[in-house]
Motif scaffolding. Sequence first.
Motif, PDB file in Angstrom:
ATOM      1  N   SER A 105      -2.274   7.695   7.602  1.00  0.00           N
ATOM      2  CA  SER A 105      -0.983   8.285   7.933  1.00  0.00           C
ATOM      3  C   SER A 105      -0.153   7.302   8.736  1.00  0.00           C
ATOM      4  O   SER A 105      -0.700   6.465   9.461  1.00  0.00           O
ATOM      5  N   ILE A 152      10.712   5.865   4.205  1.00  0.00           N
ATOM      6  CA  ILE A 152       9.608   6.810   4.441  1.00  0.00           C
ATOM      7  C   ILE A 152      10.157   8.238   4.606  1.00  0.00           C
ATOM      8  O   ILE A 152      11.011   8.485   5.453  1.00  0.00           O
ATOM      9  N   TYR A 177       3.906  10.762   8.231  1.00  0.00           N
ATOM     10  CA  TYR A 177       3.945  10.591   6.785  1.00  0.00           C
ATOM     11  C   TYR A 177       2.520  10.301   6.336  1.00  0.00           C
ATOM     12  O   TYR A 177       1.917   9.302   6.735  1.00  0.00           O
ATOM     13  N   TYR A 209       0.836  -1.201   0.000  1.00  0.00           N
ATOM     14  CA  TYR A 209       0.000   0.000   0.000  1.00  0.00           C
ATOM     15  C   TYR A 209       0.869   1.249   0.000  1.00  0.00           C
ATOM     16  O   TYR A 209       0.670   2.171  -0.796  1.00  0.00           O
ATOM     17  N   VAL A 210       1.870   1.268   0.887  1.00  0.00           N
ATOM     18  CA  VAL A 210       2.731   2.440   1.021  1.00  0.00           C
ATOM     19  C   VAL A 210       3.709   2.515  -0.160  1.00  0.00           C
ATOM     20  O   VAL A 210       4.058   3.603  -0.600  1.00  0.00           O
ATOM     21  N   ILE A 225      -0.007   8.974   3.924  1.00  0.00           N
ATOM     22  CA  ILE A 225       0.031   8.000   2.825  1.00  0.00           C
ATOM     23  C   ILE A 225      -0.928   8.415   1.718  1.00  0.00           C
ATOM     24  O   ILE A 225      -0.550   8.538   0.559  1.00  0.00           O
ATOM     25  N   GLU A 226      -2.171   8.619   2.071  1.00  0.00           N
ATOM     26  CA  GLU A 226      -3.149   9.022   1.061  1.00  0.00           C
ATOM     27  C   GLU A 226      -4.467   9.391   1.716  1.00  0.00           C
ATOM     28  O   GLU A 226      -4.717   9.067   2.880  1.00  0.00           O
TER      29      GLU A 226
END
Lengths: 250, 222
Positions: free
Chosen positions: B138, B115, B127, B107-108, B129-130
């Motif tokens: 996150s 990262i 971070y 996914y990441v 992610i989306e």
Amino acid sequence: MFKCKSNIFGFAPFRYDRSQKHSTSALKNSYIFLQHALSVVSPSVDVFKRHLSMGVTGAVLSKTNNWPKLVADVALLQDKAAFAIIFDYFVPRLEAYLRRLGLENNIAEEVSQDTMIILWNKANLFDPAKSSLATWLYRIARNRKIDISRRNRVDFYDPTDGAFTQIADSTPLADVTMDSKIYEDSVKIALCVLPKEQSSMIQMAFYEGLSHNDIAHKTGLPLGTVKSRIRLAFTRLRRALEQKGIAEAG
Amino acid sequence: MNPLNHHLVKKPEMGASIDELIANCALGQLPRPLDVLVKSHIALKPASQAYFHLLETSAANEIFCQEASGQVSSRQGRLENIFASKPTHEHHVGDVDEVFPGALYNYVGKSLAEIPWRWRLPGIKQYKIETAEGYEASLLWVKPGRKMPAHTHDGVEATLVLKGSFGDAHENYERGDVSIADCDVDHSPKAGHEEDCICLIVTDGPLRLTGSLGHFFHKIFG
């Protein structure tokens, strides 16, 4: 009302009447398992009989087909006739299910056709020790459905998250020696011993795939009540499974 | 909204339990960020994996025990199409990262070492992610013993511990554990003292970190 059907992919029909001769070990296993499961959760034989009368013996649709053998023939020999038997059994049922979820005919067909393409090309990845063919195909179809539903979205889509990844990623259960056939019925059996209020919630939320709103509408219960009942029902279901030792793989 | 998705993605409700989320995941009904969180949890917790597998199996039985209704149209053409198909490339997902389970790594698209963290508050890196399907995912990195940042959100918030631990007076969460909170819960637990705590956080709506300096940082970085 849900029915406690027995697994169709390995079980032959069995009855509570012990005087009947059961020819396969699967029969014996399923009987012993049922007896054990029910006696642990509820020691009353009356309860056991009542649940059997509710339909635990269930429909059996697989008298002749040895699914693992057919899949092995597809994997090793590219046996088209064996494949067609699987196709004819699973495709109509899968597409009926997808249509019940609200998918258009052409999308339902695309999902099931993709699933069958994966079966044809990746039959060697099927391991009958880890899951039944029904579960394996279900998992592939579910993942294809998710991918296809996201295909036209502008947000994140990861082409590596396809069905193959999912197959490869589905780590075996810690206890793979457990008879996979026993797995098939345990949720339904656990549901049989939950209060009806909870089992009916799981019937609607899980087997019929209804949303909380749909259930509130159908039952006339307030949404908040539906939510808390569903939440409680899944917690109880899991606890019932774990009390039997079925869901504790590690 | 794509009408196709109407019945496919069921928005989990506030306060849903992990047992219910696992069931939604088994049905393929979760929005992607939560789907990944639940699959990562399952990968780390054998008991949850077994429960998930039982649910999948039961769902499959239900579908395939039904009597068939009607014939498949253009059966021969479909079979020929299948027999003519070619195997596609297969992606292998192994334990490529000792902190990220396969589903999360996929996914990441990065390992933990790759990262690009951003400092958000003292002792806290994030971070993002989306944001997808109404949810934000996150990764959060919290220094040992640091108070976890308070965050505001309107709905469900699920936190999966990937490394280290965090806890409050009532509960302690370790690798693989999921904490689910809704907006009514005032939860400001601390990261464990033994090591850095790394979590995957999925929120219904954007995650806004609101530590004591939160608003200040939010203005700069938000």
